[in-house]
Design a protein around this motif. Structure first.
Motif, mmCIF file in Angstrom:
data_model
loop_
_atom_site.group_PDB
_atom_site.id
_atom_site.type_symbol
_atom_site.label_atom_id
_atom_site.label_comp_id
_atom_site.label_asym_id
_atom_site.label_seq_id
_atom_site.Cartn_x
_atom_site.Cartn_y
_atom_site.Cartn_z
ATOM 1 N N GLU A 384 -3.831 5.285 -3.263
ATOM 2 C CA GLU A 384 -2.528 5.189 -3.574
ATOM 3 C C GLU A 384 -2.411 3.941 -2.594
ATOM 4 O O GLU A 384 -1.601 2.831 -3.566
ATOM 5 C CB GLU A 384 -1.610 5.872 -2.912
ATOM 6 N N LEU A 385 -3.021 3.617 -1.253
ATOM 7 C CA LEU A 385 -2.738 2.548 -0.724
ATOM 8 C C LEU A 385 -3.243 1.067 -2.147
ATOM 9 O O LEU A 385 -2.635 -0.341 -2.082
ATOM 10 C CB LEU A 385 -3.586 1.946 0.871
ATOM 11 N N LYS A 386 -4.549 1.013 -1.946
ATOM 12 C CA LYS A 386 -4.872 0.041 -2.916
ATOM 13 C C LYS A 386 -4.088 0.091 -4.387
ATOM 14 O O LYS A 386 -4.049 -1.396 -4.751
ATOM 15 C CB LYS A 386 -6.283 0.768 -3.199
ATOM 16 N N ALA A 391 -0.857 -4.339 -6.276
ATOM 17 C CA ALA A 391 0.707 -4.528 -7.325
ATOM 18 C C ALA A 391 1.747 -5.770 -6.691
ATOM 19 O O ALA A 391 1.581 -6.995 -6.917
ATOM 20 C CB ALA A 391 1.502 -3.246 -7.597
ATOM 21 N N ALA A 392 1.381 -5.430 -5.605
ATOM 22 C CA ALA A 392 1.859 -6.380 -4.417
ATOM 23 C C ALA A 392 1.635 -7.572 -5.217
ATOM 24 O O ALA A 392 1.913 -8.754 -5.039
ATOM 25 C CB ALA A 392 1.694 -6.131 -2.954
ATOM 26 N N LEU A 393 -0.139 -7.777 -5.157
ATOM 27 C CA LEU A 393 -0.661 -9.449 -5.392
ATOM 28 C C LEU A 393 -0.481 -9.577 -6.349
ATOM 29 O O LEU A 393 -0.167 -10.562 -6.337
ATOM 30 C CB LEU A 393 -2.343 -8.528 -4.950
ATOM 31 N N GLN A 394 0.053 -8.801 -7.483
ATOM 32 C CA GLN A 394 0.003 -9.079 -9.008
ATOM 33 C C GLN A 394 1.743 -9.665 -8.402
ATOM 34 O O GLN A 394 1.629 -11.069 -9.770
ATOM 35 C CB GLN A 394 0.132 -8.267 -10.002
ATOM 36 N N SER A 458 2.788 -1.059 1.827
ATOM 37 C CA SER A 458 2.394 0.314 2.582
ATOM 38 C C SER A 458 4.162 1.726 2.208
ATOM 39 O O SER A 458 3.656 2.425 2.182
ATOM 40 C CB SER A 458 2.240 0.760 3.908
ATOM 41 N N TYR A 459 5.200 1.413 2.437
ATOM 42 C CA TYR A 459 5.544 1.610 2.116
ATOM 43 C C TYR A 459 7.174 1.996 0.807
ATOM 44 O O TYR A 459 7.475 2.445 0.240
ATOM 45 C CB TYR A 459 6.893 1.659 3.663
ATOM 46 N N ALA A 460 6.965 0.359 0.784
ATOM 47 C CA ALA A 460 8.041 0.699 -0.589
ATOM 48 C C ALA A 460 7.139 1.049 -1.819
ATOM 49 O O ALA A 460 6.263 0.394 -1.785
ATOM 50 C CB ALA A 460 8.435 -1.025 -0.941
ATOM 51 N N SER A 461 8.130 1.713 -3.136
ATOM 52 C CA SER A 461 7.866 1.505 -3.800
ATOM 53 C C SER A 461 7.082 0.439 -4.924
ATOM 54 O O SER A 461 7.937 -0.159 -4.725
ATOM 55 C CB SER A 461 8.505 2.250 -5.156
ATOM 56 N N LEU A 462 6.611 0.780 -5.959
ATOM 57 C CA LEU A 462 6.057 -0.272 -6.490
ATOM 58 C C LEU A 462 7.378 -1.359 -7.058
ATOM 59 O O LEU A 462 7.109 -2.474 -7.623
ATOM 60 C CB LEU A 462 5.149 0.387 -7.925
ATOM 61 N N ASP A 464 10.301 -1.122 -6.305
ATOM 62 C CA ASP A 464 11.086 -2.035 -4.989
ATOM 63 C C ASP A 464 9.595 -3.054 -4.690
ATOM 64 O O ASP A 464 10.385 -4.334 -4.203
ATOM 65 C CB ASP A 464 11.345 -0.824 -3.474
ATOM 66 N N LEU A 465 8.444 -3.504 -4.728
ATOM 67 C CA LEU A 465 7.875 -3.906 -4.550
ATOM 68 C C LEU A 465 8.277 -5.404 -5.107
ATOM 69 O O LEU A 465 8.001 -6.619 -4.802
ATOM 70 C CB LEU A 465 6.454 -4.186 -4.586
ATOM 71 N N LYS A 466 8.265 -5.241 -6.368
ATOM 72 C CA LYS A 466 8.427 -5.888 -7.593
ATOM 73 C C LYS A 466 9.277 -7.090 -7.431
ATOM 74 O O LYS A 466 10.192 -7.996 -7.248
ATOM 75 C CB LYS A 466 8.784 -5.403 -8.953
ATOM 76 N N THR A 467 10.737 -6.085 -7.207
ATOM 77 C CA THR A 467 12.271 -6.362 -6.746
ATOM 78 C C THR A 467 12.502 -7.614 -5.780
ATOM 79 O O THR A 467 13.112 -8.187 -5.801
ATOM 80 C CB THR A 467 13.094 -5.176 -6.611
ATOM 81 N N GLY A 468 11.345 -7.253 -4.529
ATOM 82 C CA GLY A 468 11.775 -7.372 -3.134
ATOM 83 C C GLY A 468 10.710 -8.730 -2.609
ATOM 84 O O GLY A 468 11.632 -9.859 -2.902
ATOM 85 N N ILE A 469 9.693 -8.692 -4.219
ATOM 86 C CA ILE A 469 9.340 -10.316 -3.803
ATOM 87 C C ILE A 469 9.734 -10.955 -4.390
ATOM 88 O O ILE A 469 9.496 -12.267 -4.412
ATOM 89 C CB ILE A 469 7.411 -9.214 -3.896
ATOM 90 N N LYS A 470 9.872 -11.078 -5.782
ATOM 91 C CA LYS A 470 10.750 -11.912 -6.882
ATOM 92 C C LYS A 470 11.660 -12.427 -5.889
ATOM 93 O O LYS A 470 12.056 -13.865 -5.356
ATOM 94 C CB LYS A 470 10.752 -10.647 -7.571
ATOM 95 N N ALA A 471 12.543 -11.455 -4.672
ATOM 96 C CA ALA A 471 13.787 -12.292 -4.331
ATOM 97 C C ALA A 471 13.025 -12.857 -3.860
ATOM 98 O O ALA A 471 13.610 -14.103 -2.697
ATOM 99 C CB ALA A 471 14.868 -10.886 -3.541
ATOM 100 N N ALA A 472 11.960 -12.465 -2.332
ATOM 101 C CA ALA A 472 11.515 -13.074 -1.419
ATOM 102 C C ALA A 472 11.211 -14.421 -1.999
ATOM 103 O O ALA A 472 10.992 -15.730 -0.555
ATOM 104 C CB ALA A 472 10.146 -12.421 -0.539
ATOM 105 N N ALA A 473 10.511 -14.579 -2.754
ATOM 106 C CA ALA A 473 9.503 -15.945 -3.027
ATOM 107 C C ALA A 473 10.980 -16.672 -3.920
ATOM 108 O O ALA A 473 10.915 -18.223 -3.645
ATOM 109 C CB ALA A 473 9.089 -15.416 -4.768
#
Length: 483
Positions: A384-386, A391-394, A458-462, A464-473
């Motif tokens: 699951e972590l992989k 996804a985060a790397l993508q 490790s914590y955010a859903s897929l 949320d990872l997309k939304t959060g990384i987009k906002a951070a970038a």
């Protein structure tokens, strides 16, 4: 602050509700005389009202003599009902708070801790498993099968439950660490082990050498005991041993702290060659080492090299393990391995401070290791972590590929993202917080860092990872452009 919110369905105006709420905090002594209350903007955000509504409540409390605002000093509690009638000046708790010997967290860490509990926050900095990845159902079944005679609800032995220490000893054999239960101390998480070491083995003004950047800088466990941290630069293989001797000569150094496997915050894995160098250096210079292996079992493709402790024949390495990152932070169970005199000393101090970790948690941890639950759970968690890491790397490549760089972590929780240009990390943190995204700025781990953030997958859903990384970038790009 609680989760209290003014009711928009009430006949009482919002500013009156807020006034009453604050007044009760004061009258009940929760906000004692001298307390600096949150800013009006902060209160408006928390209560989800206009700032003018908060201002009206604050002004009314000031007119009643409970609050007083000072230019540049914020608004403070200056009186309460009982102190107005008192013949002597009221007790000023703020003086006691400022006098405490333990350093407060940095303001950013305090903000992170306060906001992590919010349901509307995307947690991109959290160093723990998502609730979806915690073994709640397995735990429930395990507790249903408790054999009452095997469960002690009293105090445990100073070093911890013997069944758990035996199970930990067996577990460590898989890492080529051969140790008897008498050389193991059960602690309430690895952080407690560091606290015990700081007050039980070291003297004031000691210097702790660690990686730069390092998770240790986000804590004040050693600093509050009167010690200083010095960061040793890293490369792609981890801490550079060739610099340790020079740093000891220049700054001193009574102890070395390292996270060799899936380092926090960079995710770097110390190479086997480098581990051998560190162990040999420890032997040559009589330099004790704390090896924090909190993430060592969370490899995603292949296992990391064996721990430093497996190469230690002289007893120079104190080894830390924990269930907080792999099974459950709520169990509050970890272990410290070291020479028996050290373990005896720290066990004595632990008994003086908390009289032992929870017996119920120790029973659960012993079951978890001895009945095969741990290995079964890890196999699933790694898969699951992989998925989350990939996804985060993508998403990073998609949204930040032109403004930042990072290493692909082989395990653990973290991606250390370094932007091509400096940016105001405090402003980045605050602007993302307004967008309900929580990240950990690199300055938390290295006070000089103005280009990095630690992202956790490790914590955010897929989603949320997309939304959060987009906002951070996007926010980082805008701030770098402005700068």
């Amino acid at each position: 602050m609680s989760h209290w919110q003014p009711s928009r369905e009430s006949d009482i105006p919002l500013h009156r509700q807020i006034e009453q709420y604050i007044k009760e905090k004061i009258l009940h002594g929760e906000w004692a005389v001298g307390t600096k209350i949150p800013s009006q903007r902060t209160l408006a955000d928390m209560f989800q009202v206009n700032r003018s509504t908060v201002t009206a409540a604050i002004d009314e409390l000031a007119s009643q003599g409970l609050l007083e605002g000072r230019r540049g000093g914020g608004t403070k509690v200056v009186n309460s009902t009982w102190s107005v009638l008192a013949s002597a000046p009221p007790l000023d708790w703020s003086t006691y708070v400022r006098s405490g010997i333990h350093h407060p967290n940095s303001s950013i860490i305090q903000d992170i801790n306060k906001n992590e509990v919010r349901a509307d926050i995307i947690r991109l900095g959290t160093g723990e498993l998502s609730p979806e990845l915690l073994p709640a159902e397995t735990m429930r079944r395990m507790f249903q099968q408790i054999n009452p005679p095997a469960l002690s609800l009293g105090y445990e032995q100073p070093k911890g439950n013997i069944n758990l220490r035996e199970a930990v000893a067996e577990h460590l054999k898989t890492k080529h660490i051969n140790v008897s239960p008498s050389a193991i101390l059960i602690v309430s998480g690895a952080l407690q082990a560091l606290q015990l070491i700081s007050i039980g083995l070291l003297k004031r003004d000691s210097v702790i050498l660690t990686e730069k950047p390092s998770y240790l800088h986000s804590l004040h466990v050693f600093q509050s005991a009167g010690m200083r941290l010095r960061g040793v630069p890293m490369d792609e293989e981890g801490m550079q041993p060739g610099l340790i001797s020079a740093y000891r000569k220049q700054y001193g150094g009574q102890l070395l702290y390292t996270i060799p496997s899936f380092h926090n915050p960079t995710g770097i894995v110390m190479s086997e060659r480098r581990r051998e160098e560190v162990v040999n250096l420890s032997k040559k210079e009589q330099l004790p080492v704390i090896e924090d292996n909190a993430y060592g079992d969370l490899w995603l493709e292949e296992q990391p090299p064996l721990p430093l402790k497996s190469m230690d024949q002289e007893g120079n390495v104190l080894y830390l393990g924990t269930f907080s990152k792999t099974v459950s932070p709520g169990l509050r169970i970890g272990w410290l391995v070291g020479p028996e005199p050290v373990i005896e000393r720290l066990a004595d101090i632990k008994m003086q401070t908390d009289y032992g970790s929870s017996g119920l948690s120790q029973w659960a941890a012993a079951q978890w290791l001895s009945q095969g639950y741990y290995d079964e759970h890890l196999a699933w968690v790694r898969v699951e972590l992989k998925k989350r890491r990939d996804a985060a790397l993508q998403f990073l490549q998609q949204y930040a590929g032109d403004i930042a760089e990072w290493r692909i972590p082989a395990g653990g929780f973290y991606i250390w993202v370094t932007f091509h240009k400096q940016l105001p990390v405090r402003q980045l943190f605050l602007e993302l917080l307004k967008q309900h995204v929580l990240v950990n700025p690199g300055s938390v781990y290295d006070g000089e860092d103005r280009r990095s953030i630690r992202l956790s997958y490790s914590y955010a859903s897929l989603q949320d990872l997309k939304t959060g990384i987009k906002a951070a970038a996007e926010t980082a790009h805008r701030l770098m452009t402005q700068a």
